[in-house]
Design a protein around this motif. Sequence first.
Motif, PDB file in Angstrom:
ATOM      1  N   LEU A  70      13.505  18.770  29.336  1.00 44.66           N
ATOM      2  CA  LEU A  70      13.845  17.499  29.958  1.00 44.66           C
ATOM      3  C   LEU A  70      15.344  17.232  29.788  1.00 44.66           C
ATOM      4  O   LEU A  70      15.940  17.653  28.799  1.00 44.66           O
ATOM      5  N   PRO A  71      15.936  16.526  30.724  1.00 48.88           N
ATOM      6  CA  PRO A  71      17.388  16.307  30.657  1.00 48.88           C
ATOM      7  C   PRO A  71      17.787  15.398  29.511  1.00 48.88           C
ATOM      8  O   PRO A  71      17.121  14.398  29.226  1.00 48.88           O
ATOM      9  N   VAL A  72      18.867  15.762  28.872  1.00 41.67           N
ATOM     10  CA  VAL A  72      19.498  14.918  27.854  1.00 41.67           C
ATOM     11  C   VAL A  72      20.730  14.269  28.477  1.00 41.67           C
ATOM     12  O   VAL A  72      20.901  13.061  28.460  1.00 41.67           O
ATOM     13  N   THR A  73      21.598  15.086  29.017  1.00 40.19           N
ATOM     14  CA  THR A  73      22.736  14.612  29.813  1.00 40.19           C
ATOM     15  C   THR A  73      22.963  15.622  30.926  1.00 40.19           C
ATOM     16  O   THR A  73      22.702  16.815  30.756  1.00 40.19           O
ATOM     17  N   GLU A  74      23.438  15.136  32.048  1.00 43.64           N
ATOM     18  CA  GLU A  74      23.835  16.028  33.134  1.00 43.64           C
ATOM     19  C   GLU A  74      25.090  15.469  33.786  1.00 43.64           C
ATOM     20  O   GLU A  74      25.221  14.255  33.946  1.00 43.64           O
ATOM     21  N   TYR A  75      25.994  16.355  34.115  1.00 45.10           N
ATOM     22  CA  TYR A  75      27.253  15.938  34.727  1.00 45.10           C
ATOM     23  C   TYR A  75      27.681  16.966  35.758  1.00 45.10           C
ATOM     24  O   TYR A  75      27.319  18.133  35.686  1.00 45.10           O
ATOM     25  N   ALA A  76      28.440  16.507  36.723  1.00 43.72           N
ATOM     26  CA  ALA A  76      29.018  17.388  37.731  1.00 43.72           C
ATOM     27  C   ALA A  76      30.524  17.421  37.517  1.00 43.72           C
ATOM     28  O   ALA A  76      31.164  16.370  37.380  1.00 43.72           O
TER      29      ALA A  76
ATOM     30  N   LYS B  74      30.952  23.885  49.248  1.00 40.49           N
ATOM     31  CA  LYS B  74      30.419  22.524  49.257  1.00 40.49           C
ATOM     32  C   LYS B  74      29.570  22.332  48.006  1.00 40.49           C
ATOM     33  O   LYS B  74      28.460  21.812  48.067  1.00 40.49           O
ATOM     34  N   ALA B  75      30.102  22.756  46.854  1.00 39.22           N
ATOM     35  CA  ALA B  75      29.291  22.737  45.646  1.00 39.22           C
ATOM     36  C   ALA B  75      30.138  22.438  44.413  1.00 39.22           C
ATOM     37  O   ALA B  75      31.349  22.640  44.408  1.00 39.22           O
ATOM     38  N   THR B  76      29.469  21.953  43.386  1.00 38.21           N
ATOM     39  CA  THR B  76      30.106  21.760  42.097  1.00 38.21           C
ATOM     40  C   THR B  76      29.162  22.246  41.011  1.00 38.21           C
ATOM     41  O   THR B  76      27.955  22.386  41.238  1.00 38.21           O
ATOM     42  N   LEU B  77      29.734  22.513  39.859  1.00 39.62           N
ATOM     43  CA  LEU B  77      28.939  23.037  38.748  1.00 39.62           C
ATOM     44  C   LEU B  77      28.276  21.896  38.007  1.00 39.62           C
ATOM     45  O   LEU B  77      28.908  20.916  37.636  1.00 39.62           O
ATOM     46  N   LEU B  78      26.986  22.042  37.770  1.00 37.16           N
ATOM     47  CA  LEU B  78      26.209  21.074  37.007  1.00 37.16           C
ATOM     48  C   LEU B  78      26.144  21.533  35.554  1.00 37.16           C
ATOM     49  O   LEU B  78      25.781  22.674  35.275  1.00 37.16           O
ATOM     50  N   GLY B  79      26.517  20.671  34.650  1.00 36.31           N
ATOM     51  CA  GLY B  79      26.462  20.990  33.229  1.00 36.31           C
ATOM     52  C   GLY B  79      25.707  19.923  32.468  1.00 36.31           C
ATOM     53  O   GLY B  79      25.253  18.930  33.028  1.00 36.31           O
ATOM     54  N   GLY B  80      25.607  20.115  31.155  1.00 37.02           N
ATOM     55  CA  GLY B  80      24.942  19.128  30.324  1.00 37.02           C
ATOM     56  C   GLY B  80      24.055  19.754  29.281  1.00 37.02           C
ATOM     57  O   GLY B  80      24.238  20.915  28.886  1.00 37.02           O
ATOM     58  N   LEU B  81      23.060  18.997  28.855  1.00 37.71           N
ATOM     59  CA  LEU B  81      22.141  19.434  27.811  1.00 37.71           C
ATOM     60  C   LEU B  81      20.701  19.204  28.231  1.00 37.71           C
ATOM     61  O   LEU B  81      20.393  18.249  28.948  1.00 37.71           O
TER      62      LEU B  81
END
Length: 454
Positions: A145-151, A307-314
């Motif tokens: 499950l997501p903890v944090t997500e950022y683009a 037309k894209a960006t990298l999704l990061g997070g925990l």
Amino acid sequence: MDVPASSRWMAGALVLAAATAGCASGSSDGDSGKTTIIVAGMPPTTAAKTRTQFLDAVAAFEKANPTIKIKPTDTQWDARTFATRLAGGNAETVLTVPLTEPPGLIARRQVADLSTEIKSLPHAGDFDPRALAPATGADGKIYGLPVTEYALGLVYNRALFTKAGLDPDRPPATWDEVRTAAKKIAGTGAAGYTQMTVKNTGGWILTAMTYSFGGRMEKQEGDKYVSSLLDGPAEQALRHLSAMRWQDDSMGANQLRTQQDAERDFAAGKIGMMIGTVNSYNRYTTLYSGKPDDFGIAALPQQGSGKATLLGGLVAAVNAKATAAQRAAAVKWIDFYYLKPNYDPAAAEQLAVANAADKLAVGLPTLPFYGTSVSGPVNAAIAKHTNIPMSNFAPYVKETDKLEYVVEPPVAAQDLYGALDTAVQAVLTRKDADPRDELTKAAARVAPLLEKAQ
């Protein structure tokens, strides 16, 4: 890479990165009748305030769930040792890992299928599919499950834009525009643009650039993934950096910056632009004393077919060795600690008030875990306590949602990033370094690592 912190409860766990290995995965205490789970995320003793907040959250959870015992650990996640510790049976019940890790963990069957337990959570049917995608297996089952997500986006200094004759409300939308702006900023005496290059950040940022040039870093051939470093877009991105460095001289003198180095110099007004995250605003103001009004962020610039960006997070996952009772307890903890502030307006507002009292940013744009019917009231509750210059984030908010969110490379991402560090460093420190030659060397280094990881 970047690890955002969006609430008082999560501050220690997410500012410092999530803990993983170091103890058994949990147990059922026969005498007490309690189910014990070991959870990652407790801040170290050097962060006394956030450690206390974490322990307060543990106490509140145990009071609400008297049959569950939480044993927290402050061991830090380390890409070099994580796989070995997990394979050796020394990891926690609840694992908090970067988005680079779930594909490999799922393939090796080291994390549990949580699909059944998730169905019982509040608003389980309202999750934004993009939030669940990083921990969803090829079989369609959900393993975390997501903890944090950022683009990722383009962080820029609005004051330097004005000084260079640029409009801070109209930041670059393409890499060609970044190059033009960087040359103008360099004329003021600052580095127009900088690229992080060490401790895997070179590969991380080059991956984001490659996505924005329309490419990917890995591709599937048959039932395995191989690198796609030589398919074109990665080379185009690296040649663009080479031109900015050697033809334009718009990147300054220091080409061996960590993320911390870059953020510190950016806050000091020495850098005009760099790739970063919304959450870097917190560090910009609290760690490096940057001026809030000078901070700007736009969507990740695009080029060609990009037309894209990298999704990061925990992601929070559960050790595959956990019992059914431990799995259920672990998902309850994940919901209580990580998810509730994202669907409960009262909890969200409580954390917003606490963050404001701690002089942390309130109102930073986030990628919602839930659809608008759930996230809307939460955002409205937080907005009442906003303490940031919201208009400075408008270019990011307006354009990022139009981009595809692409997760990090699915196999051995950290190994890939490490190999690419060397390529980026070579191109930015040696005028005669050829981008394709450096990518060829990186591809040769990473090929056996990808093979071994599958």
